[in-house]
Design an enzyme around this catalytic site. Structure first.
Site, PDB file in Angstrom:
ATOM      1  N   ALA A 175       0.851  -1.200   0.000  1.00 20.69           N
ATOM      2  CA  ALA A 175       0.000   0.000   0.000  1.00 20.69           C
ATOM      3  C   ALA A 175       0.881   1.242   0.000  1.00 20.69           C
ATOM      4  CB  ALA A 175      -0.903  -0.020   1.223  1.00 20.69           C
ATOM      5  N   ASN A 176       0.278   2.402   0.071  1.00 21.41           N
ATOM      6  CA  ASN A 176       1.058   3.639   0.225  1.00 21.41           C
ATOM      7  C   ASN A 176       0.315   4.584   1.164  1.00 21.41           C
ATOM      8  OD1 ASN A 176      -0.635   5.522  -1.415  1.00 21.41           O
ATOM      9  ND2 ASN A 176      -0.137   4.035  -3.011  1.00 21.41           N
ATOM     10  N   ARG A 177       0.902   5.735   1.410  1.00 22.60           N
ATOM     11  CA  ARG A 177       0.390   6.622   2.472  1.00 22.60           C
ATOM     12  C   ARG A 177      -0.747   7.528   2.044  1.00 22.60           C
ATOM     13  NH1 ARG A 177       4.085   6.213   6.592  1.00 22.60           N
ATOM     14  NH2 ARG A 177       6.227   5.794   5.967  1.00 22.60           N
ATOM     15  N   SER A 178      -1.213   7.411   0.808  1.00 23.60           N
ATOM     16  CA  SER A 178      -2.266   8.328   0.351  1.00 23.60           C
ATOM     17  C   SER A 178      -3.554   8.141   1.155  1.00 23.60           C
ATOM     18  CB  SER A 178      -2.551   8.092  -1.131  1.00 23.60           C
ATOM     19  OG  SER A 178      -3.688   8.822  -1.509  1.00 23.60           O
ATOM     20  N   ALA A 230      -2.770   7.808  -5.745  1.00 23.44           N
ATOM     21  CA  ALA A 230      -1.374   7.358  -5.695  1.00 23.44           C
ATOM     22  C   ALA A 230      -1.387   5.896  -6.127  1.00 23.44           C
ATOM     23  CB  ALA A 230      -0.821   7.513  -4.294  1.00 23.44           C
TER      24      ALA A 230
END
Ligand code: CTP
Length: 401
Positions: free
Chosen positions: A210-213, A276
């Site tokens: 995943a990512n921080r968006s 993102a």
């Protein structure tokens, strides 16, 4: 950057006697935050649920309750309604809706409602049985026919633990409806699709890359476009409250987002890739859970498609294509490269390493780049303010064609 359409607007907030009256206080605070002058009116019944002191403290002036001996004005039954740019009744009980339908002006709020030429938003809140009763259904239909804006209740937990339709709409949704009514409507009839959130790429049945968006900037763009009259589709990986007038398509992976965006590109005019998107995904996702006892797994990655570049390659002349660039160095140069490579009309570049900027924050600071134009810097502002600047640029691009 243009101001919120609520700035300087006189909004009468009528609160009637339902348990959801406590949410009117949050709504009042948000309207004031958006720059509105909030004139609060409470019915007698509303004061059984929340105190006039509390609402008055979070509005722009003390609460008015009285038709007779009103300390604010000698002729309250007309003065308040005549001076309003917008009236919001939240929560609106079955009784107050019936009175409004009949023009039964027994209290200050009902007098105000029939002594105004301003637009009116009614936000019903009541138990499901009441909301579905033929008398309420009929009263709502009549108000709608007269041009009253109804922000429908949501489904969920009601007072006393009951479940069903009837819960007051989220304050953000009501705020969105107000912005839609008072806003410039410069995207009326335009179809806008926005992607939001970070994609999640499965490693196995329980784990993802995943990512921080957080999705907040994409949601703000969608809300702003809707407030200005656009028909908005939001392709989202997150579950934030749906902005008023926006249709959400839930996706999780880059592949799902690509499919949804490519389909939307066929019948949308403005495409905004605020999401993102993971650049790499596991080449094979295990169908079950990878067990610890089997040792440290080796995860082989493969690139995901660049959705935005694909949309750019197939761009129609009438499309407006907007990308974002999350950078930690060489902001303008890197973003300029993406603007050209992906054939964009606008790129919104942010330095995600700066304080208060980008992922998860409620604020953002961005540079807007357009082909052949000087970069425009938007200093640290709320994500909604940034969204307004982005939509201003989109309108500008469309007008210049
Ligand atoms: N984007 C996309 N598909 C991808 C990666 C990015 O559509 N697989 C879009 C994003 O939604 C954003 C823009 O491309 O609008 C730029 O994304 P960003 O992550 O800043 O850049 P990348 O193109 O991924 O390049 P880099 O990782 O080298 O910065």
């Amino acid at each position: 950057m243009s101001a919120s359409p609520l700035t300087g607007k006189r909004i009468v907030l009528g609160v009637t006697g339902g348990i959801a009256a406590y949410k009117a206080i949050e709504l009042s605070r948000r309207l004031v935050d958006a720059g509105a002058h909030v004139v609060p009116i409470m019915t007698d019944a509303a004061q059984h649920f929340v105190g006039a002191t509390t609402l008055g403290a979070l509005a722009s002036e003390p609460v008015q309750t009285e038709l007779w001996n009103n300390p604010t004005t000698p002729i309250p039954h007309t003065k308040v309604g005549q001076g309003a740019d917008l009236i919001i009744v939240a929560p609106a009980t079955a009784k107050s809706i019936a009175a409004y339908r009949m023009g039964y002006s027994h209290d200050l709020l009902q007098n105000t409602l029939i002594a105004t030429r301003a637009p009116v938003i009614v936000c019903p809140a009541m138990h499901t049985e009441m909301w579905e009763h033929p008398s309420v259904v009929d009263n709502i239909a009549t108000l709608r026919k007269r041009g009253v804006h109804i922000v429908e209740p949501e489904s969920g937990r009601l007072a006393g633990g009951d479940m069903g339709a009837g819960r007051l709409a989220d304050p953000a949704t009501i705020l969105g409806a107000a912005e839609r009514i008072l806003g410039p409507a410069d995207l009326t009839g335009v179809r806008v699709v926005v992607s939001a959130g970070g994609t999640r790429e499965p490693i196995d049945a329980v784990r993802v890359i995943a990512n921080r968006s957080s999705g907040k900037q994409g949601y703000a763009v969608a809300a702003e476009a809707a407030a200005r009259g656009a028909q908005v589709t939001l392709v989202s990986t997150v579950g934030l409250p749906t902005p008023a007038g926006v249709q959400v398509i839930a996706v999780e992976t880059a592949a799902e987002m690509q499919e949804a965006m490519e389909r939307a590109a066929i019948d949308h005019d403005v495409i905004v890739m605020a999401a993102a998107v993971a650049d790499f995904r596991p080449a094979h996702a295990a169908s079950g859970k990878i067990k610890k006892r089997d040792g440290v797994p080796e995860i082989v990655l493969q690139p995901t498609p660049d959705i935005l570049a694909g949309l750019g390659a197939n761009k129609r002349d009438d499309h407006v294509l907007v990308g974002f660039a999350a950078e930690t160095a060489n902001l303008v140069d890197n973003a300029q490269g993406k603007l050209e490579r992906k054939r964009l009309d606008l790129i919104v570049a942010n330095d995600v390493s700066a304080p208060g900027v980008g992922f998860a924050h409620d604020t953002n600071a961005v540079t807007l780049l357009r082909p052949g134009a000087k970069p425009v810097e938007i200093d640290l502002a709320t994500k909604r303010d940034v969204a307004r600047a982005v939509i201003d640029a989109v309108v500008d691009i469309r007008n210049a064609r």
